[in-house]
Design a protein around this motif. Structure first.
Motif, PDB file in Angstrom:
ATOM      1  N   ASP A 176       0.143  -2.733   1.842  1.00 35.19           N
ATOM      2  CA  ASP A 176       0.873  -3.738   2.619  1.00 35.19           C
ATOM      3  C   ASP A 176       2.178  -3.195   3.203  1.00 35.19           C
ATOM      4  OD1 ASP A 176      -1.083  -5.627   2.113  1.00 35.19           O
ATOM      5  OD2 ASP A 176      -0.016  -6.534   0.430  1.00 35.19           O
ATOM      6  N   GLY A 177       2.527  -1.957   2.866  1.00 35.10           N
ATOM      7  CA  GLY A 177       3.737  -1.356   3.390  1.00 35.10           C
ATOM      8  C   GLY A 177       4.999  -1.725   2.636  1.00 35.10           C
ATOM      9  N   LEU A 178       4.852  -2.280   1.434  1.00 26.70           N
ATOM     10  CA  LEU A 178       6.005  -2.721   0.657  1.00 26.70           C
ATOM     11  C   LEU A 178       6.496  -1.669  -0.330  1.00 26.70           C
ATOM     12  CD1 LEU A 178       4.737  -6.334  -0.073  1.00 26.70           C
ATOM     13  CD2 LEU A 178       6.374  -5.638   1.668  1.00 26.70           C
ATOM     14  N   VAL A 179       5.645  -0.690  -0.639  1.00 27.49           N
ATOM     15  CA  VAL A 179       5.956   0.308  -1.664  1.00 27.49           C
ATOM     16  C   VAL A 179       5.691   1.711  -1.116  1.00 27.49           C
ATOM     17  CG1 VAL A 179       5.139   1.225  -3.888  1.00 27.49           C
ATOM     18  CG2 VAL A 179       5.548  -1.207  -3.620  1.00 27.49           C
ATOM     19  N   ASN A 180       6.578   2.622  -1.482  1.00 26.52           N
ATOM     20  CA  ASN A 180       6.385   4.045  -1.200  1.00 26.52           C
ATOM     21  C   ASN A 180       5.964   4.733  -2.486  1.00 26.52           C
ATOM     22  OD1 ASN A 180       7.414   3.853   1.508  1.00 26.52           O
ATOM     23  ND2 ASN A 180       9.462   3.787   0.644  1.00 26.52           N
ATOM     24  N   ARG A 181       5.033   5.690  -2.367  1.00 26.41           N
ATOM     25  CA  ARG A 181       4.582   6.466  -3.518  1.00 26.41           C
ATOM     26  C   ARG A 181       4.811   7.934  -3.221  1.00 26.41           C
ATOM     27  NH1 ARG A 181      -1.398   7.825  -5.309  1.00 26.41           N
ATOM     28  NH2 ARG A 181      -1.606   7.611  -3.075  1.00 26.41           N
ATOM     29  N   LYS A 182       5.402   8.627  -4.168  1.00 23.28           N
ATOM     30  CA  LYS A 182       5.660  10.059  -4.010  1.00 23.28           C
ATOM     31  C   LYS A 182       5.048  10.784  -5.201  1.00 23.28           C
ATOM     32  CE  LYS A 182       9.338  13.473  -3.919  1.00 23.28           C
ATOM     33  NZ  LYS A 182      10.738  13.694  -4.253  1.00 23.28           N
ATOM     34  N   ILE A 183       4.231  11.790  -4.902  1.00 19.81           N
ATOM     35  CA  ILE A 183       3.606  12.598  -5.948  1.00 19.81           C
ATOM     36  C   ILE A 183       4.235  13.988  -5.913  1.00 19.81           C
ATOM     37  CG2 ILE A 183       1.456  13.574  -6.824  1.00 19.81           C
ATOM     38  CD1 ILE A 183      -0.023  11.312  -5.360  1.00 19.81           C
ATOM     39  N   THR A 184       4.769  14.410  -7.060  1.00 18.78           N
ATOM     40  CA  THR A 184       5.334  15.740  -7.201  1.00 18.78           C
ATOM     41  C   THR A 184       4.366  16.567  -8.037  1.00 18.78           C
ATOM     42  OG1 THR A 184       7.564  14.832  -7.126  1.00 18.78           O
ATOM     43  CG2 THR A 184       7.331  17.063  -7.993  1.00 18.78           C
ATOM     44  N   PRO A 185       3.889  17.687  -7.466  1.00 20.60           N
ATOM     45  CA  PRO A 185       2.945  18.516  -8.233  1.00 20.60           C
ATOM     46  C   PRO A 185       3.588  19.047  -9.514  1.00 20.60           C
ATOM     47  CG  PRO A 185       3.036  19.194  -5.917  1.00 20.60           C
ATOM     48  CD  PRO A 185       4.153  18.225  -6.139  1.00 20.60           C
ATOM     49  N   ALA A 186       2.951  18.787 -10.590  1.00 15.43           N
ATOM     50  CA  ALA A 186       3.373  19.255 -11.916  1.00 15.43           C
ATOM     51  C   ALA A 186       2.190  19.024 -12.836  1.00 15.43           C
ATOM     52  CB  ALA A 186       4.593  18.470 -12.392  1.00 15.43           C
TER      53      ALA A 186
ATOM     54  N   GLY B   8       9.695  -3.787   1.697  1.00 23.67           N
ATOM     55  CA  GLY B   8       9.667  -4.306   0.329  1.00 23.67           C
ATOM     56  C   GLY B   8      11.032  -4.803  -0.121  1.00 23.67           C
ATOM     57  N   GLU B   9      12.083  -4.049   0.237  1.00 29.30           N
ATOM     58  CA  GLU B   9      13.435  -4.486  -0.107  1.00 29.30           C
ATOM     59  C   GLU B   9      13.779  -5.798   0.583  1.00 29.30           C
ATOM     60  OE1 GLU B   9      16.092  -1.243   0.704  1.00 29.30           O
ATOM     61  OE2 GLU B   9      15.325  -0.066  -0.979  1.00 29.30           O
TER      62      GLU B   9
END
Length: 130
Positions: free
Chosen positions: A72-82, A95-96
């Motif tokens: 819905d465009g309300l949340v950002n997801r960031k994946i850091t390789p580890a 979202g804010e």
């Protein structure tokens, strides 16, 4: 007393497909959505931390809710390789902006929900003999 709606209504003027209220309720009516949004209110949060903050939410429900909010465009997801990968979530600008009406609704609840509970008790007491 003459109501503006006392005349015969030929066509519906309230519709699920065009009503702004129903569109926003479609987004926030899931019981977990508001809690997940509030968990991100202060900024970036990792998946595990969010799960620990939200009482009673399962991994499956948290994942589904986050995916829908991301869609819905309300949340950002960031994946850091580890090992294991670090997955962080945050509210998007959209979202804010949703926090404003959600906080107003939360305030209304704090101020008025006791009256709702009292009305329910009275209704149930009066209608328990049916």
């Amino acid at each position: 007393m003459n109501s503006p709606y006392s005349q015969k209504i030929v066509q519906p003027d309230i519709s699920l497909t065009i009503c702004g209220y129903s569109k926003v309720l479609e987004i926030v009516s899931n019981k977990w959505t508001g809690l997940v949004i509030y968990a991100m209110e202060d900024g970036i949060i990792r998946y595990g931390d969010m799960r620990r903050r939200i009482e009673g939410i399962s991994k499956k429900m948290l994942t589904q809710t986050l995916r829908q909010l991301e869609r819905d465009g309300l949340v950002n997801r960031k994946i850091t390789p580890a090992v294991p990968p670090i997955v962080e979530y945050s509210l998007s600008g959209l979202g804010e902006s949703l926090l404003v009406p959600m906080k107003a609704l939360n305030q209304w609840t704090k101020e008025n929900y006791s009256q709702v509970e009292l009305a329910r008790e009275n209704y149930d007491r009066i209608n328990s003999g049916e």
